[in-house]
Design an enzyme around this catalytic site. Structure first.
Site, PDB file in Angstrom:
ATOM      1  NE  ARG A  36      68.489  21.609  21.155  1.00 33.18           N
ATOM      2  CZ  ARG A  36      69.390  22.366  20.542  1.00 33.18           C
ATOM      3  NH1 ARG A  36      69.113  23.626  20.248  1.00 33.18           N
ATOM      4  NH2 ARG A  36      70.564  21.878  20.190  1.00 33.18           N
ATOM      5  CG  HIS A  40      70.553  20.685  25.379  1.00 31.64           C
ATOM      6  ND1 HIS A  40      71.399  20.432  24.322  1.00 31.64           N
ATOM      7  CD2 HIS A  40      69.425  19.984  25.123  1.00 31.64           C
ATOM      8  CE1 HIS A  40      70.809  19.614  23.466  1.00 31.64           C
ATOM      9  NE2 HIS A  40      69.608  19.340  23.932  1.00 31.64           N
ATOM     10  CG  HIS A 169      61.834  14.471  20.847  1.00 31.10           C
ATOM     11  ND1 HIS A 169      62.584  13.384  20.456  1.00 31.10           N
ATOM     12  CD2 HIS A 169      62.717  15.378  21.318  1.00 31.10           C
ATOM     13  CE1 HIS A 169      63.868  13.637  20.682  1.00 31.10           C
ATOM     14  NE2 HIS A 169      63.976  14.831  21.202  1.00 31.10           N
ATOM     15  CD1 TRP A 185      60.494  13.520  16.873  1.00 35.05           C
ATOM     16  CD2 TRP A 185      60.878  15.688  17.221  1.00 35.05           C
ATOM     17  NE1 TRP A 185      61.835  13.659  17.161  1.00 35.05           N
ATOM     18  CE2 TRP A 185      62.096  14.984  17.385  1.00 35.05           C
ATOM     19  CE3 TRP A 185      60.892  17.084  17.406  1.00 35.05           C
ATOM     20  CZ2 TRP A 185      63.297  15.613  17.720  1.00 35.05           C
ATOM     21  CZ3 TRP A 185      62.071  17.708  17.735  1.00 35.05           C
ATOM     22  CH2 TRP A 185      63.266  16.974  17.873  1.00 35.05           C
TER      23      TRP A 185
END
Length: 314
Positions: A36, A40, A169, A185
């Site tokens: 992540r 990002h 995910h 998920w």
């Protein structure tokens, strides 16, 4: 953490694999949050303004460091600090992206193209002057297909690449105290696979009744799972759904497409000389087509010459 020889990126990869073991953190692994962080740090690039991207490691300074979309990423940055402290020759920007792709591979995912050479902003002022306003460039999980295309289209991604990238995910979970959403998920959130797509296609998802933001839920193999509105948009939109179906049926195809799309993501906004992989990524983004469908520009050397350090300017 001990130092490795300058330029020994395989040694850095070994150190990343060591810091992934975090018994007190989510599911005992820092792997998903490292992915992540790479995402990002890179996913705020804009082809229009040509600002944002992984070069500079702007998340070390406000406003990126306090952007609600980046909530919780201080954990990933902290996990990386011992490596950075032991190897000051390595930029934060290179470390964050290398940590992300190393984590994906260590969790069973594909090998992703990566080149070193990113540089860091020296001050918050330098970051602000160069990057400008890059707020609201990351996906909002509460929205739908139009929003997804707007966010990823700004970076030059096709529908195929958007769905492939969404397969990340398969890793990690949402935290109510960060995004407002809550849950994982897939059943095993520290193993990279095409399970996310298989679950999306199952007729098991119901709106969750709770006080938080709207999301979907289901129980699989005794584990409570969730999907966001942006996830469900991938099966509600016919053009996206065709790729969900392809990836659910063929993990090898998903791994191939994800590797190319993520390699493109972490290279966007990294202004190197116009050769090799950097040149191919720029062309792919401008044309809005997947890397493996982008015709190689004439000249410029091998497009996948990973490990060759070519410094990027700020």
């Amino acid at each position: 953490m001990s130092a490795v020889k300058e330029g020994d990126y395989d040694g850095i990869r070994d150190q990343v694999r060591k810091i992934m073991k975090q018994p007190g953190y989510d599911d005992g692994s820092a792997g998903p949050v490292l992915v992540r962080l790479a995402w990002h740090a890179s996913g705020n690039f804009s082809l229009v303004e040509h600002t944002g991207g992984s070069n500079g490691a702007g998340m070390r300074f406000p406003p990126e460091s306090v952007d609600p979309a980046n909530a919780g990423l201080h954990h990933a940055i902290s996990f990386c600090l011992p490596i950075q402290a032991a190897n000051p020759w390595l930029s934060h920007a290179d470390l964050w992206t290398l940590a992300g792709i190393t984590a994906i591979e260590a969790m069973g995912g594909p090998k992703i193209p990566w080149e070193p050479g990113r540089t860091d902003y020296s001050t918050a002022e330098a970051a602000a002057d160069h990057r400008g306003d890059i707020s609201e460039r990351l996906p909002d999980g509460a929205l739908g297909a139009d929003h997804i295309r707007e966010i990823f289209g700004r970076m030059g991604f096709s529908d195929r690449e958007i769905v492939a990238l969404s397969g990340a995910h398969a890793l990690g979970r949402c935290h109510e105290d960060r995004s407002g959403f809550e849950g994982q998920w897939v059943v095993n959130p520290i193993r990279f696979s095409n399970q996310y797509f298989k679950l999306l296609l199952r007729d098991i998802w119901k709106p969750r009744e709770w006080s938080g933001p709207f999301q979907y839920e289901a129980t699989v193999a005794g584990t409570k799972l969730m999907m966001l509105p942006t996830d469900m948009a991938l099966v509600q939109d016919a053009k996206f759904k065709q790729w969900v179906e392809k990836y659910a049926a063929d993990q090898d195809l998903f791994f191939k497409d994800f590797a190319m799309a993520f390699g493109k993501l972490i290279e966007l906004g990294v202004d190197r000389d116009d050769t090799g992989f950097a040149q191919l990524v720029k062309k792919s983004a401008r044309e809005g087509i997947p890397l493996d469908q982008t015709s190689r520009p004439s000249g410029g050397g091998c497009p996948f010459a990973g490990g060759q350090k070519r410094d990027a300017k700020l």
